[in-house]
Design an enzyme around this catalytic site. Structure first.
Site, PDB file in Angstrom:
ATOM      1  N   ASP A 119       0.848  -1.192   0.000  1.00 17.76           N
ATOM      2  CA  ASP A 119       0.000   0.000   0.000  1.00 17.76           C
ATOM      3  C   ASP A 119       0.893   1.254   0.000  1.00 17.76           C
ATOM      4  O   ASP A 119       2.116   1.143  -0.119  1.00 17.76           O
ATOM      5  CB  ASP A 119      -0.913  -0.091   1.244  1.00 17.76           C
ATOM      6  CG  ASP A 119      -2.164   0.761   1.125  1.00 17.76           C
ATOM      7  OD1 ASP A 119      -2.370   1.400   0.082  1.00 17.76           O
ATOM      8  OD2 ASP A 119      -2.951   0.786   2.096  1.00 17.76           O
ATOM      9  N   HIS A 120       0.278   2.412   0.186  1.00 15.44           N
ATOM     10  CA  HIS A 120       0.989   3.706   0.172  1.00 15.44           C
ATOM     11  C   HIS A 120       2.451   3.624   0.609  1.00 15.44           C
ATOM     12  O   HIS A 120       2.742   3.220   1.728  1.00 15.44           O
ATOM     13  CB  HIS A 120       0.326   4.695   1.139  1.00 15.44           C
ATOM     14  CG  HIS A 120      -1.035   5.091   0.734  1.00 15.44           C
ATOM     15  ND1 HIS A 120      -1.284   6.192  -0.042  1.00 15.44           N
ATOM     16  CD2 HIS A 120      -2.226   4.510   0.978  1.00 15.44           C
ATOM     17  CE1 HIS A 120      -2.586   6.274  -0.241  1.00 15.44           C
ATOM     18  NE2 HIS A 120      -3.180   5.279   0.355  1.00 15.44           N
ATOM     19  N   GLU A 154      -4.241   7.512   7.425  1.00 14.76           N
ATOM     20  CA  GLU A 154      -4.185   6.064   7.425  1.00 14.76           C
ATOM     21  C   GLU A 154      -2.758   5.708   7.748  1.00 14.76           C
ATOM     22  O   GLU A 154      -1.839   6.218   7.123  1.00 14.76           O
ATOM     23  CB  GLU A 154      -4.559   5.526   6.046  1.00 14.76           C
ATOM     24  CG  GLU A 154      -4.541   4.024   5.967  1.00 14.76           C
ATOM     25  CD  GLU A 154      -4.906   3.540   4.577  1.00 14.76           C
ATOM     26  OE1 GLU A 154      -6.020   3.054   4.418  1.00 14.76           O
ATOM     27  OE2 GLU A 154      -4.085   3.664   3.671  1.00 14.76           O
ATOM     28  N   HIS A 183      -9.365   8.874   3.828  1.00 16.93           N
ATOM     29  CA  HIS A 183      -9.072   7.670   4.624  1.00 16.93           C
ATOM     30  C   HIS A 183      -9.771   7.754   5.977  1.00 16.93           C
ATOM     31  O   HIS A 183      -9.995   8.837   6.492  1.00 16.93           O
ATOM     32  CB  HIS A 183      -7.564   7.534   4.862  1.00 16.93           C
ATOM     33  CG  HIS A 183      -6.805   7.068   3.659  1.00 16.93           C
ATOM     34  ND1 HIS A 183      -5.629   7.645   3.265  1.00 16.93           N
ATOM     35  CD2 HIS A 183      -7.047   6.074   2.778  1.00 16.93           C
ATOM     36  CE1 HIS A 183      -5.174   7.023   2.202  1.00 16.93           C
ATOM     37  NE2 HIS A 183      -6.014   6.075   1.877  1.00 16.93           N
ATOM     38  N   GLY A 184     -10.046   6.608   6.547  1.00 16.13           N
ATOM     39  CA  GLY A 184     -10.729   6.583   7.837  1.00 16.13           C
ATOM     40  C   GLY A 184     -12.228   6.562   7.590  1.00 16.13           C
ATOM     41  O   GLY A 184     -12.689   6.384   6.460  1.00 16.13           O
ATOM     42  N   HIS A 226      -9.434   4.546  -3.112  1.00 12.55           N
ATOM     43  CA  HIS A 226      -8.911   4.597  -1.732  1.00 12.55           C
ATOM     44  C   HIS A 226      -9.914   5.336  -0.863  1.00 12.55           C
ATOM     45  O   HIS A 226     -10.684   6.158  -1.353  1.00 12.55           O
ATOM     46  CB  HIS A 226      -7.602   5.393  -1.683  1.00 12.55           C
ATOM     47  CG  HIS A 226      -6.416   4.665  -2.196  1.00 12.55           C
ATOM     48  ND1 HIS A 226      -5.345   4.330  -1.396  1.00 12.55           N
ATOM     49  CD2 HIS A 226      -6.116   4.200  -3.424  1.00 12.55           C
ATOM     50  CE1 HIS A 226      -4.441   3.703  -2.125  1.00 12.55           C
ATOM     51  NE2 HIS A 226      -4.879   3.613  -3.361  1.00 12.55           N
ATOM     52  N   ASN A 231      -9.706  -0.330  -1.937  1.00  9.91           N
ATOM     53  CA  ASN A 231      -9.042  -0.619  -0.669  1.00  9.91           C
ATOM     54  C   ASN A 231     -10.050  -0.573   0.472  1.00  9.91           C
ATOM     55  O   ASN A 231     -10.815   0.380   0.588  1.00  9.91           O
ATOM     56  CB  ASN A 231      -7.945   0.420  -0.415  1.00  9.91           C
ATOM     57  CG  ASN A 231      -6.802   0.306  -1.407  1.00  9.91           C
ATOM     58  OD1 ASN A 231      -6.832  -0.526  -2.314  1.00  9.91           O
ATOM     59  ND2 ASN A 231      -5.794   1.125  -1.228  1.00  9.91           N
TER      60      ASN A 231
END
Ligand SMILES: [Zn+2]
Length: 341
Positions: free
Chosen positions: A95-96, A169, A211-212, A248, A270
């Site tokens: 990932d990232h 994230e 994210h989250g 994402h 994701n």
């Protein structure tokens, strides 16, 4: 089945884009969460992706070592062995990875794959993400191009990001608002720089993703941004240039937003935050229900079979597998495995 090799993975994403479904990409940090992902995908008869972040790799290597590459290798080796026993295909992603972590994460993992290839063994990972979204587009694409040249020789798939995902994230803190929506101009530049290299890449083009997970109304997703980017690139470079997109920061999105994104060419979504909650919810249930068994209260001795970590981790594994099945259903990948039944 064995972990998907390059050809198999390319077929997986080709089919997904053509039939408007996406592969669930489940973040894992341990044997237990990797097993949950495999179980959920297999019970859904869905192919999918297991992925490890920099923080997940560091965690998996142990709190004394905190070696992100080492932990990622350990998880990948387990998945290679276990995946053979499940009737689905799974690809292994990282990932990232920001520019300043390439030397500690992606590059050692690529070297590991190159070492294995030299002795006739399969690649360790199927694909790696480079996240240059915090850089200028120029620098982002310069680094992406160099990686893609090397990946093309190694049969590795590259994932890149334009725009920037908001929220937080792992140790990656995203943008507040400025770059939350990528533009057709940005993505045309991606195609201009990367397509002549050959090799395969996925594009995480942001459309308001965060994210989250947040309460409804916080996130303003605009999947139409993806449609505009696809139309622009096909108009300029032809159908062959159509992107393979990654979604994402999708936790908390509505089903209609997810389906709209799939219709515009999202082939990988994701799912991390929702999995974390499903896992922890099961552990919390166990602890509250067995309060006086997991703790030694008032001079008592507790109950061994409820404080044995296996008791609640097994519950968590099953609960997370159920959440993976939900993700497969949301992404229309249930029943779509390429594995012949
Ligand atoms: Zn992400």
């Amino acid at each position: 089945m064995p972990v998907a090799d390059y050809k198999t993975y390319c077929k997986m994403i080709d089919r997904a884009r053509a039939a408007h479904f996406a592969l669930p990409a489940v973040n894992v940090t341990s044997f237990t969460t990797a097993n949950a992902a495999l179980r959920g995908l297999a019970e859904s008869k869905s192919d999918g992706i297991i992925q490890v972040s920099t923080g997940g790799g560091a965690f998996a290597s142990g709190s004394a070592l905190k070696d992100m590459a080492l932990g990622a290798i350990s998880i990948a080796e387990h998945v290679h062995r276990a995946a053979e026993r499940y009737p689905i295909y799974v690809a292994l992603h990282t990932d990232h990875c920001l520019k300043d972590k390439l030397d500690k994460f992606v590059l050692p993992l690529v070297e590991e794959t190159e070492k294995r290839r030299a002795t006739g063994q399969p690649n360790l990972f199927t694909a790696h993400m480079f996240d240059g979204s915090n850089l200028s587009l120029l620098e982002n694409l310069e680094i992406s191009a160099k990686l893609l040249e090397r990946f093309a020789k190694d049969d590795l798939v590259l994932e890149i990001e334009t725009g920037a995902v908001g929220g937080e994230e792992d140790d990656v803190v995203g943008e507040k608002s400025a770059k939350l929506y990528t533009t057709p101009e940005d993505t045309l530049e991606v195609a201009r720089k990367l397509n002549p290299i050959g090799g395969r890449y996925l594009l995480a083009a942001t459309f308001g993703n965060v994210h989250g997970v947040y309460k409804p109304g916080h996130v303003k997703l605009k999947p139409a941004v993806l449609k505009e980017c696809q139309e622009a690139v096909v108009k300029k470079y032809g159908e062959k240039a159509r992107f393979y997109l990654v979604f994402h920061g999708g936790s908390g999105s509505t089903l209609s937003e997810i389906h709209e994104a799939l219709d515009y060419g999202v082939v990988k979504m994701n799912v991390d935050t929702d999995m974390q909650y499903a896992f922890t919810r099961a552990v919390a249930g166990h602890m509250f229900k067995n309060y006086d068994g997991v703790l030694k209260v008032d001079g008592e001795v507790g109950v061994k079979k409820v404080y044995d970590p296996r008791s609640y981790l097994a519950l968590a594994e099953v609960a997370m597998a159920e959440r993976v099945k939900q993700a497969a259903s949301d992404l229309r990948s249930t029943g779509k495995t390429m594995f012949p039944s």
